[in-house]
Design an enzyme around this catalytic site. Structure first.
Site, PDB file in Angstrom:
ATOM      1  N   HIS A 135       6.503   0.535  -5.541  1.00 37.34           N
ATOM      2  CA  HIS A 135       5.391   1.020  -4.717  1.00 37.34           C
ATOM      3  C   HIS A 135       4.135   0.261  -5.156  1.00 37.34           C
ATOM      4  CE1 HIS A 135       2.285   3.943  -3.435  1.00 37.34           C
ATOM      5  NE2 HIS A 135       3.203   4.511  -2.672  1.00 37.34           N
ATOM      6  N   ASP A 211       8.206   4.940 -12.762  1.00 38.25           N
ATOM      7  CA  ASP A 211       7.599   5.679 -11.650  1.00 38.25           C
ATOM      8  C   ASP A 211       8.660   6.648 -11.139  1.00 38.25           C
ATOM      9  OD1 ASP A 211       6.834   6.597  -9.183  1.00 38.25           O
ATOM     10  OD2 ASP A 211       6.372   4.627  -8.339  1.00 38.25           O
ATOM     11  N   GLN A 214       9.753   9.835  -6.848  1.00 42.93           N
ATOM     12  CA  GLN A 214      10.804  10.213  -5.910  1.00 42.93           C
ATOM     13  C   GLN A 214      11.982  10.877  -6.602  1.00 42.93           C
ATOM     14  OE1 GLN A 214      10.370  10.087  -2.716  1.00 42.93           O
ATOM     15  NE2 GLN A 214       8.473   8.899  -2.752  1.00 42.93           N
ATOM     16  N   LYS A 237       4.747  15.938  -4.293  1.00 38.79           N
ATOM     17  CA  LYS A 237       6.061  15.553  -3.772  1.00 38.79           C
ATOM     18  C   LYS A 237       7.138  16.494  -4.302  1.00 38.79           C
ATOM     19  CE  LYS A 237       5.045  10.560  -3.582  1.00 38.79           C
ATOM     20  NZ  LYS A 237       4.341  10.493  -2.315  1.00 38.79           N
ATOM     21  N   CYS A 379       3.727   1.586   1.583  1.00 38.28           N
ATOM     22  CA  CYS A 379       3.058   1.075   0.372  1.00 38.28           C
ATOM     23  C   CYS A 379       4.021   0.244  -0.465  1.00 38.28           C
ATOM     24  CB  CYS A 379       2.471   2.212  -0.467  1.00 38.28           C
ATOM     25  SG  CYS A 379       1.197   3.121   0.386  1.00 38.28           S
TER      26      CYS A 379
END
Lengths: 421, 166
Positions: A135, A211, A214, A237, A379
Protein backbone atom coordinates in the site's frame (compact mmCIF):
# COMPACT_ATOMS: atom_id res chain seq x y z
CA UNK A 1 -21.93 -25.26 -3.37
CA UNK A 2 -23.45 -25.91 0.03
CA UNK A 3 -20.67 -28.31 0.99
CA UNK A 4 -18.25 -25.37 1.07
CA UNK A 5 -20.01 -24.22 4.20
CA UNK A 6 -19.28 -27.43 6.02
CA UNK A 7 -16.57 -26.55 8.50
CA UNK A 8 -13.56 -28.75 9.01
CA UNK A 9 -13.66 -30.77 12.21
CA UNK A 10 -12.76 -28.76 15.27
CA UNK A 11 -13.04 -25.34 13.62
CA UNK A 12 -15.63 -23.13 15.32
CA UNK A 13 -18.36 -21.70 13.12
CA UNK A 14 -20.10 -18.37 13.07
CA UNK A 15 -23.50 -17.38 11.77
CA UNK A 16 -22.93 -14.28 9.67
CA UNK A 17 -26.61 -13.41 9.29
CA UNK A 18 -27.05 -13.39 13.07
CA UNK A 19 -23.87 -11.34 13.60
CA UNK A 20 -25.01 -8.85 10.95
CA UNK A 21 -27.90 -7.93 13.26
CA UNK A 22 -25.30 -6.49 15.65
CA UNK A 23 -24.37 -3.87 13.04
CA UNK A 24 -26.99 -1.09 12.82
CA UNK A 25 -25.77 0.26 9.48
CA UNK A 26 -26.35 -3.09 7.82
CA UNK A 27 -30.10 -2.70 8.26
CA UNK A 28 -30.06 0.37 5.98
CA UNK A 29 -31.60 0.42 2.54
CA UNK A 30 -29.93 1.96 -0.51
CA UNK A 31 -32.17 2.93 -3.44
CA UNK A 32 -34.92 0.84 -1.86
CA UNK A 33 -32.84 -2.31 -1.52
CA UNK A 34 -31.11 -3.80 1.53
CA UNK A 35 -27.49 -2.68 1.65
CA UNK A 36 -24.87 -5.24 0.60
CA UNK A 37 -21.68 -3.92 2.15
CA UNK A 38 -18.62 -5.38 0.44
CA UNK A 39 -15.98 -2.77 1.24
CA UNK A 40 -14.68 -3.83 4.63
CA UNK A 41 -11.10 -3.80 3.35
CA UNK A 42 -11.49 -0.01 3.12
CA UNK A 43 -13.39 0.35 6.38
CA UNK A 44 -15.55 -2.07 8.32
CA UNK A 45 -18.87 -1.36 9.99
CA UNK A 46 -19.21 -1.14 13.78
CA UNK A 47 -21.30 -3.33 16.05
CA UNK A 48 -23.59 -1.86 18.67
CA UNK A 49 -21.18 -3.10 21.33
CA UNK A 50 -18.49 -0.71 20.02
CA UNK A 51 -20.85 2.23 19.54
CA UNK A 52 -22.32 1.69 23.03
CA UNK A 53 -18.93 1.40 24.69
CA UNK A 54 -17.82 4.73 23.22
CA UNK A 55 -21.05 6.43 24.16
CA UNK A 56 -21.06 4.98 27.66
CA UNK A 57 -17.47 6.15 28.19
CA UNK A 58 -18.30 9.65 26.95
CA UNK A 59 -21.41 9.85 29.10
CA UNK A 60 -19.92 8.52 32.33
CA UNK A 61 -16.15 8.67 32.42
CA UNK A 62 -14.56 11.12 30.03
CA UNK A 63 -11.65 13.22 31.24
CA UNK A 64 -8.12 13.68 29.93
CA UNK A 65 -5.82 10.76 30.64
CA UNK A 66 -2.56 10.69 32.63
CA UNK A 67 -3.40 14.10 34.14
CA UNK A 68 -5.91 14.53 36.93
CA UNK A 69 -6.08 12.83 40.31
CA UNK A 70 -9.85 13.09 40.48
CA UNK A 71 -12.03 10.01 40.14
CA UNK A 72 -13.12 10.18 36.51
CA UNK A 73 -9.63 11.17 35.33
CA UNK A 74 -8.27 8.10 37.04
CA UNK A 75 -11.04 5.93 35.61
CA UNK A 76 -10.47 7.33 32.12
CA UNK A 77 -6.74 6.59 32.39
CA UNK A 78 -7.40 3.08 33.64
CA UNK A 79 -9.85 2.32 30.82
CA UNK A 80 -7.55 3.84 28.19
CA UNK A 81 -4.61 1.73 29.39
CA UNK A 82 -6.85 -1.35 29.68
CA UNK A 83 -7.72 -0.91 25.99
CA UNK A 84 -4.00 -0.83 25.21
CA UNK A 85 -3.43 -4.06 27.13
CA UNK A 86 -6.37 -5.73 25.47
CA UNK A 87 -5.15 -4.78 21.96
CA UNK A 88 -1.66 -6.03 22.81
CA UNK A 89 -2.98 -9.34 24.12
CA UNK A 90 -5.08 -9.73 20.96
CA UNK A 91 -1.92 -9.78 18.81
CA UNK A 92 0.17 -11.81 21.25
CA UNK A 93 2.40 -8.94 22.40
CA UNK A 94 4.82 -10.16 25.08
CA UNK A 95 4.49 -6.88 27.01
CA UNK A 96 1.21 -5.21 25.95
CA UNK A 97 1.52 -2.28 28.36
CA UNK A 98 4.85 -1.11 26.91
CA UNK A 99 4.84 -2.29 23.31
CA UNK A 100 1.53 -0.96 21.98
CA UNK A 101 1.62 2.63 20.67
CA UNK A 102 -1.64 4.34 19.76
CA UNK A 103 -1.42 6.44 16.60
CA UNK A 104 -3.91 8.28 14.40
CA UNK A 105 -4.13 5.37 11.95
CA UNK A 106 -1.94 2.67 10.44
CA UNK A 107 -0.44 5.17 8.02
CA UNK A 108 0.85 7.21 10.94
CA UNK A 109 2.18 4.05 12.57
CA UNK A 110 4.23 3.23 9.46
CA UNK A 111 5.41 6.84 9.19
CA UNK A 112 6.42 6.73 12.85
CA UNK A 113 8.82 3.87 12.14
CA UNK A 114 10.26 5.57 9.06
CA UNK A 115 10.61 8.84 10.93
CA UNK A 116 12.12 7.69 14.23
CA UNK A 117 13.74 4.29 13.67
CA UNK A 118 14.51 5.18 10.06
CA UNK A 119 16.19 8.48 10.77
CA UNK A 120 18.41 7.04 13.50
CA UNK A 121 19.37 3.82 11.73
CA UNK A 122 19.42 4.63 8.03
CA UNK A 123 21.71 6.81 5.97
CA UNK A 124 23.09 7.33 2.50
CA UNK A 125 23.01 4.13 0.45
CA UNK A 126 21.28 1.99 3.10
CA UNK A 127 18.84 -0.49 1.61
CA UNK A 128 15.15 -0.81 2.46
CA UNK A 129 13.35 -3.75 0.85
CA UNK A 130 9.63 -3.53 0.03
CA UNK A 131 7.26 -5.74 -1.94
CA UNK A 132 5.50 -4.82 -5.19
CA UNK A 133 2.14 -5.29 -3.46
CA UNK A 134 2.59 -2.65 -0.74
CA UNK A 135 0.00 0.00 0.00
CA UNK A 136 1.22 3.56 -0.59
CA UNK A 137 1.41 3.97 3.20
CA UNK A 138 4.34 1.56 3.28
CA UNK A 139 6.00 3.04 0.18
CA UNK A 140 5.79 6.82 0.34
CA UNK A 141 7.37 7.24 3.81
CA UNK A 142 10.41 5.38 2.44
CA UNK A 143 10.46 7.50 -0.73
CA UNK A 144 10.44 10.55 1.55
CA UNK A 145 13.33 9.15 3.58
CA UNK A 146 15.17 8.38 0.35
CA UNK A 147 14.84 12.03 -0.68
CA UNK A 148 15.98 13.14 2.75
CA UNK A 149 18.89 10.84 3.61
CA UNK A 150 19.53 8.86 0.42
CA UNK A 151 18.32 5.36 1.30
CA UNK A 152 17.91 2.95 -1.62
CA UNK A 153 14.73 0.92 -2.25
CA UNK A 154 14.72 -2.67 -3.50
CA UNK A 155 11.58 -4.55 -4.42
CA UNK A 156 10.45 -8.16 -4.03
CA UNK A 157 8.51 -8.83 -7.25
CA UNK A 158 5.24 -10.71 -7.61
CA UNK A 159 4.32 -13.41 -10.11
CA UNK A 160 1.21 -13.57 -12.29
CA UNK A 161 -0.77 -15.33 -9.56
CA UNK A 162 -0.13 -12.42 -7.20
CA UNK A 163 2.37 -14.18 -4.98
CA UNK A 164 5.80 -12.88 -3.99
CA UNK A 165 8.67 -14.29 -6.05
CA UNK A 166 11.14 -15.50 -3.45
CA UNK A 167 13.72 -17.23 -5.69
CA UNK A 168 16.30 -14.51 -5.12
CA UNK A 169 15.13 -13.47 -1.66
CA UNK A 170 18.56 -13.74 -0.04
CA UNK A 171 20.06 -11.70 -2.87
CA UNK A 172 17.44 -8.96 -2.51
CA UNK A 173 17.84 -8.90 1.27
CA UNK A 174 21.65 -8.92 1.14
CA UNK A 175 22.89 -5.89 3.07
CA UNK A 176 19.33 -4.61 3.71
CA UNK A 177 18.59 -2.69 6.91
CA UNK A 178 14.80 -3.04 6.84
CA UNK A 179 12.16 -5.20 5.20
CA UNK A 180 8.70 -3.64 4.92
CA UNK A 181 5.93 -5.98 3.84
CA UNK A 182 2.22 -6.43 4.00
CA UNK A 183 0.83 -9.49 5.78
CA UNK A 184 -2.08 -9.54 3.35
CA UNK A 185 -2.48 -7.55 0.14
CA UNK A 186 -5.39 -5.09 0.16
CA UNK A 187 -5.79 -5.66 -3.59
CA UNK A 188 -4.88 -9.29 -4.26
CA UNK A 189 -5.84 -10.79 -0.93
CA UNK A 190 -2.53 -12.68 -1.00
CA UNK A 191 -1.41 -13.90 2.40
CA UNK A 192 2.35 -13.56 2.52
CA UNK A 193 4.63 -16.04 4.30
CA UNK A 194 5.57 -13.39 6.84
CA UNK A 195 7.33 -15.69 9.31
CA UNK A 196 9.62 -17.11 6.61
CA UNK A 197 10.38 -13.67 5.24
CA UNK A 198 11.06 -12.30 8.72
CA UNK A 199 13.49 -15.15 9.38
CA UNK A 200 15.33 -14.48 6.11
CA UNK A 201 15.40 -10.74 6.82
CA UNK A 202 16.83 -11.30 10.29
CA UNK A 203 19.51 -13.59 8.86
CA UNK A 204 20.47 -10.69 6.61
CA UNK A 205 20.52 -8.34 9.60
CA UNK A 206 17.37 -6.43 8.63
CA UNK A 207 14.55 -5.26 10.88
CA UNK A 208 11.03 -6.28 9.80
CA UNK A 209 8.07 -3.90 9.61
CA UNK A 210 4.75 -5.58 8.81
CA UNK A 211 1.60 -3.82 7.58
CA UNK A 212 -1.15 -5.91 9.17
CA UNK A 213 -4.15 -3.72 8.31
CA UNK A 214 -5.83 -6.45 6.29
CA UNK A 215 -4.78 -9.46 8.38
CA UNK A 216 -5.41 -8.48 12.01
CA UNK A 217 -9.19 -8.04 11.43
CA UNK A 218 -9.56 -11.38 9.65
CA UNK A 219 -7.22 -14.02 11.11
CA UNK A 220 -5.50 -14.91 14.36
CA UNK A 221 -2.36 -12.80 14.84
CA UNK A 222 0.62 -13.54 17.06
CA UNK A 223 3.57 -11.19 16.71
CA UNK A 224 5.93 -13.73 18.25
CA UNK A 225 4.93 -16.41 15.75
CA UNK A 226 5.23 -13.92 12.90
CA UNK A 227 8.69 -13.00 14.12
CA UNK A 228 8.39 -9.38 13.00
CA UNK A 229 9.82 -6.36 14.81
CA UNK A 230 7.06 -3.83 14.09
CA UNK A 231 3.40 -4.39 13.24
CA UNK A 232 0.99 -1.65 12.13
CA UNK A 233 -2.80 -1.79 11.84
CA UNK A 234 -5.94 0.33 12.01
CA UNK A 235 -8.97 0.16 14.29
CA UNK A 236 -11.52 1.11 11.64
CA UNK A 237 -10.84 -1.98 9.55
CA UNK A 238 -11.44 -4.27 12.57
CA UNK A 239 -14.94 -3.12 13.61
CA UNK A 240 -13.55 -0.19 15.59
CA UNK A 241 -13.74 3.58 15.07
CA UNK A 242 -11.70 5.82 12.78
CA UNK A 243 -9.07 8.09 14.31
CA UNK A 244 -6.95 5.44 16.00
CA UNK A 245 -4.29 3.06 14.76
CA UNK A 246 -1.73 0.84 16.40
CA UNK A 247 1.99 0.37 16.17
CA UNK A 248 3.30 -2.66 18.00
CA UNK A 249 7.08 -2.77 18.33
CA UNK A 250 9.56 -5.07 20.09
CA UNK A 251 10.32 -3.46 23.42
CA UNK A 252 14.09 -3.26 22.94
CA UNK A 253 13.64 -1.46 19.61
CA UNK A 254 11.02 1.00 20.88
CA UNK A 255 13.08 1.72 24.00
CA UNK A 256 16.00 3.10 22.02
CA UNK A 257 13.96 5.06 19.47
CA UNK A 258 13.71 8.86 19.73
CA UNK A 259 10.27 10.49 20.06
CA UNK A 260 8.01 11.09 17.07
CA UNK A 261 6.01 14.31 17.58
CA UNK A 262 6.87 16.68 20.41
CA UNK A 263 4.45 18.03 23.01
CA UNK A 264 2.66 17.04 26.16
CA UNK A 265 2.45 13.42 27.32
CA UNK A 266 5.68 12.39 25.55
CA UNK A 267 8.00 14.06 28.10
CA UNK A 268 9.29 13.36 31.60
CA UNK A 269 10.76 16.83 31.99
CA UNK A 270 10.99 20.03 29.98
CA UNK A 271 13.55 22.74 30.72
CA UNK A 272 14.55 25.92 28.94
CA UNK A 273 17.57 24.08 27.59
CA UNK A 274 15.86 20.86 26.51
CA UNK A 275 13.61 17.97 27.46
CA UNK A 276 13.71 14.40 28.71
CA UNK A 277 11.44 12.04 26.77
CA UNK A 278 8.89 9.86 28.53
CA UNK A 279 9.11 6.09 28.78
CA UNK A 280 7.57 3.87 26.08
CA UNK A 281 4.88 3.76 24.80
CA UNK A 282 3.86 7.32 25.82
CA UNK A 283 7.07 8.72 24.30
CA UNK A 284 5.39 8.29 20.91
CA UNK A 285 1.99 9.70 21.91
CA UNK A 286 2.39 13.48 22.01
CA UNK A 287 -0.72 15.41 22.96
CA UNK A 288 -4.10 14.16 24.11
CA UNK A 289 -4.60 10.72 22.52
CA UNK A 290 -7.83 9.43 20.91
CA UNK A 291 -9.31 8.23 24.20
CA UNK A 292 -12.90 7.49 23.19
CA UNK A 293 -11.56 5.76 20.09
CA UNK A 294 -9.25 3.59 22.22
CA UNK A 295 -12.27 2.52 24.28
CA UNK A 296 -14.04 1.68 21.01
CA UNK A 297 -11.06 -0.30 19.75
CA UNK A 298 -10.98 -2.22 23.04
CA UNK A 299 -14.65 -3.09 22.59
CA UNK A 300 -13.99 -4.17 18.98
CA UNK A 301 -11.26 -6.52 20.21
CA UNK A 302 -13.66 -7.94 22.81
CA UNK A 303 -16.26 -8.51 20.08
CA UNK A 304 -13.78 -10.25 17.76
CA UNK A 305 -12.47 -12.40 20.62
CA UNK A 306 -15.99 -13.43 21.57
CA UNK A 307 -16.67 -14.55 17.98
CA UNK A 308 -13.22 -16.12 17.77
CA UNK A 309 -10.61 -15.31 15.13
CA UNK A 310 -10.39 -18.98 14.06
CA UNK A 311 -14.11 -18.85 13.32
CA UNK A 312 -13.73 -15.57 11.41
CA UNK A 313 -10.96 -17.01 9.28
CA UNK A 314 -12.85 -20.27 8.58
CA UNK A 315 -15.96 -18.29 7.63
CA UNK A 316 -14.05 -16.03 5.26
CA UNK A 317 -12.27 -18.94 3.56
CA UNK A 318 -15.64 -20.60 2.96
CA UNK A 319 -17.19 -17.36 1.71
CA UNK A 320 -14.25 -16.61 -0.57
CA UNK A 321 -14.45 -20.13 -2.01
CA UNK A 322 -18.17 -19.66 -2.61
CA UNK A 323 -17.57 -16.28 -4.30
CA UNK A 324 -14.79 -17.57 -6.55
CA UNK A 325 -17.02 -20.43 -7.69
CA UNK A 326 -20.10 -18.25 -8.16
CA UNK A 327 -18.22 -15.63 -10.19
CA UNK A 328 -16.58 -18.30 -12.32
CA UNK A 329 -19.90 -20.07 -12.86
CA UNK A 330 -21.62 -16.89 -14.05
CA UNK A 331 -18.88 -15.08 -15.94
CA UNK A 332 -16.20 -17.67 -16.79
CA UNK A 333 -13.52 -16.01 -18.91
CA UNK A 334 -15.50 -12.78 -18.80
CA UNK A 335 -14.06 -11.99 -15.39
CA UNK A 336 -10.42 -11.74 -14.37
CA UNK A 337 -9.92 -12.18 -10.64
CA UNK A 338 -6.53 -11.02 -9.41
CA UNK A 339 -4.54 -12.91 -6.79
CA UNK A 340 -4.19 -16.56 -5.79
CA UNK A 341 -6.92 -18.97 -6.96
CA UNK A 342 -6.90 -21.00 -3.72
CA UNK A 343 -9.15 -19.59 -0.97
CA UNK A 344 -6.75 -20.80 1.74
CA UNK A 345 -3.92 -18.75 0.22
CA UNK A 346 -5.80 -15.49 0.43
CA UNK A 347 -8.10 -13.34 2.50
CA UNK A 348 -11.61 -12.29 1.60
CA UNK A 349 -10.55 -9.56 -0.83
CA UNK A 350 -11.52 -10.03 -4.48
CA UNK A 351 -10.22 -7.52 -7.03
CA UNK A 352 -11.45 -8.12 -10.53
CA UNK A 353 -11.83 -6.87 -14.07
CA UNK A 354 -15.21 -7.52 -15.70
CA UNK A 355 -14.55 -7.54 -19.42
CA UNK A 356 -13.92 -3.98 -20.57
CA UNK A 357 -16.31 -2.37 -18.11
CA UNK A 358 -14.51 0.32 -16.18
CA UNK A 359 -14.45 -0.18 -12.36
CA UNK A 360 -16.13 3.21 -11.86
CA UNK A 361 -19.00 2.15 -14.06
CA UNK A 362 -19.24 -1.23 -12.33
CA UNK A 363 -19.40 0.46 -8.96
CA UNK A 364 -22.03 2.91 -10.20
CA UNK A 365 -24.35 0.15 -11.44
CA UNK A 366 -23.74 -1.94 -8.30
CA UNK A 367 -24.75 1.01 -6.15
CA UNK A 368 -28.14 0.91 -7.84
CA UNK A 369 -28.46 -2.61 -6.38
CA UNK A 370 -27.34 -1.44 -2.94
CA UNK A 371 -23.98 -3.18 -3.42
CA UNK A 372 -20.96 -1.25 -2.07
CA UNK A 373 -17.64 -2.12 -3.68
CA UNK A 374 -14.48 -0.10 -4.09
CA UNK A 375 -13.32 1.06 -7.52
CA UNK A 376 -9.91 2.57 -8.06
CA UNK A 377 -6.21 1.93 -7.59
CA UNK A 378 -6.60 1.04 -3.89
CA UNK A 379 -3.56 3.15 -2.96
CA UNK A 380 -1.32 0.58 -4.65
CA UNK A 381 -0.26 2.16 -7.93
CA UNK A 382 3.02 0.24 -8.33
CA UNK A 383 0.94 -2.95 -8.06
CA UNK A 384 -1.63 -1.61 -10.57
CA UNK A 385 1.22 -1.01 -13.03
CA UNK A 386 2.50 -4.54 -12.45
CA UNK A 387 -0.99 -5.92 -13.12
CA UNK A 388 -1.26 -3.74 -16.23
CA UNK A 389 -4.44 -1.95 -15.17
CA UNK A 390 -5.34 1.59 -14.09
CA UNK A 391 -7.88 0.46 -11.57
CA UNK A 392 -9.82 -2.55 -10.39
CA UNK A 393 -13.18 -3.14 -8.76
CA UNK A 394 -12.85 -4.81 -5.37
CA UNK A 395 -15.32 -6.69 -3.19
CA UNK A 396 -14.13 -7.51 0.32
CA UNK A 397 -15.73 -9.54 3.08
CA UNK A 398 -15.99 -9.40 6.84
CA UNK A 399 -17.57 -11.64 9.44
CA UNK A 400 -21.03 -10.14 8.77
CA UNK A 401 -21.12 -11.09 5.06
CA UNK A 402 -22.70 -14.29 3.81
CA UNK A 403 -23.55 -16.22 0.62
CA UNK A 404 -26.59 -14.04 0.04
CA UNK A 405 -24.29 -10.99 -0.28
CA UNK A 406 -22.24 -12.85 -2.89
CA UNK A 407 -25.41 -13.83 -4.79
CA UNK A 408 -26.50 -10.17 -4.85
CA UNK A 409 -23.04 -9.15 -6.09
CA UNK A 410 -23.26 -11.66 -8.94
CA UNK A 411 -26.72 -10.46 -9.99
CA UNK A 412 -25.61 -6.81 -9.93
CA UNK A 413 -22.41 -7.56 -11.86
CA UNK A 414 -24.44 -9.35 -14.48
CA UNK A 415 -26.59 -6.24 -14.83
CA UNK A 416 -23.46 -4.07 -15.20
CA UNK A 417 -22.09 -6.39 -17.87
CA UNK A 418 -25.34 -6.27 -19.84
CA UNK A 419 -25.67 -2.50 -19.43
CA UNK A 420 -22.31 -1.82 -21.04
CA UNK A 421 -22.41 -4.68 -23.55
CA UNK B 1 -33.23 10.48 -6.17
CA UNK B 2 -31.35 10.58 -9.50
CA UNK B 3 -31.59 7.39 -11.52
CA UNK B 4 -28.98 5.73 -13.68
CA UNK B 5 -30.79 6.94 -16.80
CA UNK B 6 -29.84 10.51 -15.77
CA UNK B 7 -26.19 9.52 -15.86
CA UNK B 8 -25.94 7.02 -18.67
CA UNK B 9 -27.86 8.76 -21.47
CA UNK B 10 -27.96 7.03 -24.83
CA UNK B 11 -25.65 9.62 -26.43
CA UNK B 12 -23.09 9.01 -23.69
CA UNK B 13 -23.16 5.25 -24.15
CA UNK B 14 -22.89 5.74 -27.92
CA UNK B 15 -19.77 7.90 -27.60
CA UNK B 16 -18.34 5.46 -25.05
CA UNK B 17 -18.84 2.47 -27.37
CA UNK B 18 -17.78 4.34 -30.55
CA UNK B 19 -15.44 7.14 -29.48
CA UNK B 20 -14.86 9.87 -32.07
CA UNK B 21 -11.44 11.28 -32.97
CA UNK B 22 -9.63 8.47 -31.21
CA UNK B 23 -5.81 8.36 -31.39
CA UNK B 24 -2.88 10.76 -31.29
CA UNK B 25 -1.73 13.44 -33.74
CA UNK B 26 1.94 13.66 -34.51
CA UNK B 27 3.56 15.87 -31.92
CA UNK B 28 5.14 18.21 -32.84
CA UNK B 29 3.56 19.96 -34.64
CA UNK B 30 0.51 19.04 -32.53
CA UNK B 31 0.42 20.11 -28.89
CA UNK B 32 0.21 17.06 -26.60
CA UNK B 33 -0.98 17.12 -22.96
CA UNK B 34 -1.64 14.23 -20.56
CA UNK B 35 -4.33 14.58 -17.92
CA UNK B 36 -4.66 12.39 -14.82
CA UNK B 37 -7.42 11.76 -12.34
CA UNK B 38 -5.49 10.77 -9.22
CA UNK B 39 -8.67 9.47 -7.58
CA UNK B 40 -9.20 6.63 -9.99
CA UNK B 41 -6.02 6.41 -12.03
CA UNK B 42 -7.74 7.42 -15.28
CA UNK B 43 -5.54 9.14 -17.83
CA UNK B 44 -6.28 11.00 -21.01
CA UNK B 45 -4.03 12.28 -23.79
CA UNK B 46 -5.21 15.20 -25.89
CA UNK B 47 -3.30 16.14 -29.05
CA UNK B 48 -4.33 19.35 -30.75
CA UNK B 49 -3.49 21.14 -34.01
CA UNK B 50 -4.26 24.84 -34.04
CA UNK B 51 -3.92 26.48 -37.47
CA UNK B 52 -4.63 30.20 -37.93
CA UNK B 53 -6.56 30.41 -34.68
CA UNK B 54 -8.74 27.42 -35.52
CA UNK B 55 -8.81 23.93 -33.97
CA UNK B 56 -7.82 22.18 -37.20
CA UNK B 57 -7.63 18.71 -35.64
CA UNK B 58 -7.91 17.00 -32.26
CA UNK B 59 -7.36 13.40 -31.10
CA UNK B 60 -8.06 11.68 -27.81
CA UNK B 61 -6.13 8.76 -26.33
CA UNK B 62 -5.91 7.16 -22.90
CA UNK B 63 -8.17 5.04 -20.74
CA UNK B 64 -11.06 5.80 -18.47
CA UNK B 65 -14.64 5.14 -17.49
CA UNK B 66 -17.67 5.64 -19.71
CA UNK B 67 -18.18 9.19 -18.44
CA UNK B 68 -14.61 10.39 -18.99
CA UNK B 69 -14.34 8.66 -22.37
CA UNK B 70 -17.67 9.87 -23.71
CA UNK B 71 -17.08 13.39 -22.42
CA UNK B 72 -13.74 13.46 -24.24
CA UNK B 73 -15.31 12.10 -27.42
CA UNK B 74 -18.19 14.60 -27.33
CA UNK B 75 -15.69 17.38 -26.63
CA UNK B 76 -13.50 16.47 -29.59
CA UNK B 77 -16.50 16.52 -31.93
CA UNK B 78 -17.70 19.82 -30.50
CA UNK B 79 -14.45 21.80 -30.79
CA UNK B 80 -13.10 20.46 -34.06
CA UNK B 81 -13.24 23.23 -36.66
CA UNK B 82 -14.10 25.88 -34.06
CA UNK B 83 -11.99 28.96 -33.41
CA UNK B 84 -9.80 28.96 -30.30
CA UNK B 85 -12.09 31.61 -28.76
CA UNK B 86 -15.16 29.49 -29.43
CA UNK B 87 -13.42 26.45 -27.93
CA UNK B 88 -12.50 28.41 -24.80
CA UNK B 89 -16.06 29.67 -24.48
CA UNK B 90 -17.33 26.10 -24.77
CA UNK B 91 -14.94 24.96 -22.05
CA UNK B 92 -16.25 27.71 -19.79
CA UNK B 93 -19.87 26.81 -20.52
CA UNK B 94 -19.30 23.09 -20.03
CA UNK B 95 -17.41 23.56 -16.77
CA UNK B 96 -20.16 25.92 -15.70
CA UNK B 97 -22.68 23.15 -16.25
CA UNK B 98 -20.51 20.79 -14.19
CA UNK B 99 -20.37 23.20 -11.26
CA UNK B 100 -23.72 24.93 -11.61
CA UNK B 101 -23.99 26.27 -8.10
CA UNK B 102 -20.62 28.02 -8.27
CA UNK B 103 -21.42 29.60 -11.63
CA UNK B 104 -24.78 31.02 -10.56
CA UNK B 105 -23.63 32.44 -7.25
CA UNK B 106 -22.66 36.12 -7.25
CA UNK B 107 -18.90 36.52 -7.09
CA UNK B 108 -17.62 36.57 -3.55
CA UNK B 109 -20.48 34.39 -2.30
CA UNK B 110 -19.87 30.77 -1.54
CA UNK B 111 -19.33 31.07 2.18
CA UNK B 112 -21.85 30.71 4.86
CA UNK B 113 -25.34 31.20 3.51
CA UNK B 114 -25.94 27.58 2.55
CA UNK B 115 -26.92 28.41 -1.03
CA UNK B 116 -23.88 26.54 -2.27
CA UNK B 117 -25.15 23.23 -0.93
CA UNK B 118 -28.23 23.32 -3.18
CA UNK B 119 -27.94 23.05 -6.94
CA UNK B 120 -30.35 25.63 -8.38
CA UNK B 121 -31.64 25.55 -11.94
CA UNK B 122 -28.90 26.33 -14.43
CA UNK B 123 -30.08 29.83 -15.33
CA UNK B 124 -26.62 31.26 -15.89
CA UNK B 125 -25.62 28.51 -18.31
CA UNK B 126 -26.91 28.39 -21.85
CA UNK B 127 -27.54 24.65 -22.05
CA UNK B 128 -28.82 24.93 -25.64
CA UNK B 129 -25.41 26.20 -26.73
CA UNK B 130 -23.96 22.86 -25.62
CA UNK B 131 -25.92 20.74 -28.11
CA UNK B 132 -25.19 17.03 -27.57
CA UNK B 133 -22.94 17.92 -24.65
CA UNK B 134 -26.04 18.69 -22.64
CA UNK B 135 -26.43 14.91 -22.32
CA UNK B 136 -23.71 15.09 -19.66
CA UNK B 137 -25.85 17.37 -17.51
CA UNK B 138 -27.00 14.44 -15.39
CA UNK B 139 -23.45 13.89 -14.15
CA UNK B 140 -23.91 16.84 -11.79
CA UNK B 141 -26.31 14.68 -9.78
CA UNK B 142 -23.46 12.23 -9.16
CA UNK B 143 -20.79 14.50 -7.64
CA UNK B 144 -18.11 11.80 -7.52
CA UNK B 145 -18.28 11.53 -11.30
CA UNK B 146 -17.88 15.25 -12.12
CA UNK B 147 -14.10 14.90 -12.20
CA UNK B 148 -14.51 12.10 -14.74
CA UNK B 149 -16.49 14.41 -17.03
CA UNK B 150 -14.19 17.43 -16.67
CA UNK B 151 -10.84 15.62 -17.04
CA UNK B 152 -10.66 15.97 -20.84
CA UNK B 153 -11.87 19.60 -20.74
CA UNK B 154 -9.19 20.63 -18.27
CA UNK B 155 -6.65 18.85 -20.45
CA UNK B 156 -7.95 20.68 -23.54
CA UNK B 157 -7.68 24.01 -21.73
CA UNK B 158 -4.05 23.21 -20.98
CA UNK B 159 -3.51 22.32 -24.66
CA UNK B 160 -4.91 25.68 -25.76
CA UNK B 161 -2.69 27.49 -23.27
CA UNK B 162 0.35 25.66 -24.56
CA UNK B 163 -0.50 26.24 -28.20
CA UNK B 164 -0.96 29.96 -27.46
CA UNK B 165 2.48 30.01 -25.84
CA UNK B 166 4.20 28.49 -28.87
Amino acid sequence: MAELNTPAAGVPVLDAATLAKDFPLLSREIHGRPITYLDSAASSQRPTAVLDAMREYDETTHANVHRGVYTIAEEATRRFEAARTSVGRFIGAPDPGREVVFTKNATEALNLVAHTWGRTHLGQGDVVVLTEMEHHANIVPWHMLAAEVGIVLRWIPIDDTGRLVLDDLDGILDGAKLLGLTCMSNVLGTLNPVADLAEAAHRAGAVVLADACQSVPHLPTDVTELGVDFLAFSAHKMLGPTGIGVLWGREELLAEMPPFLGGGEMILDVRKDGFTPNDIPWRFEAGTPPITEAIGLGAAVDYLEAVGMDAVRAHEIALTAYALEALDARFGDGIRIFGPAEPEARGGVLSFALGDVHPHDISQILDEYGVCVRAGHHCAKPLMRRLGVNATARASFALYNDEHDVDTLVVALDAARKFFA
Amino acid sequence: MPGLEDLYREIILDHYRSPRNRGELESPPAVRVEGFNPLCGDEIVVTLDVVDGVVADIKIAGTGCSISQSSASLMSAAVKGKSVEEARALIATFKGMMSIHEATLPSGAGTGDGAASEAPEPQAIDIDALGELAALQGVVKFPVRIKCATLSWNTLAQCLDESAAV
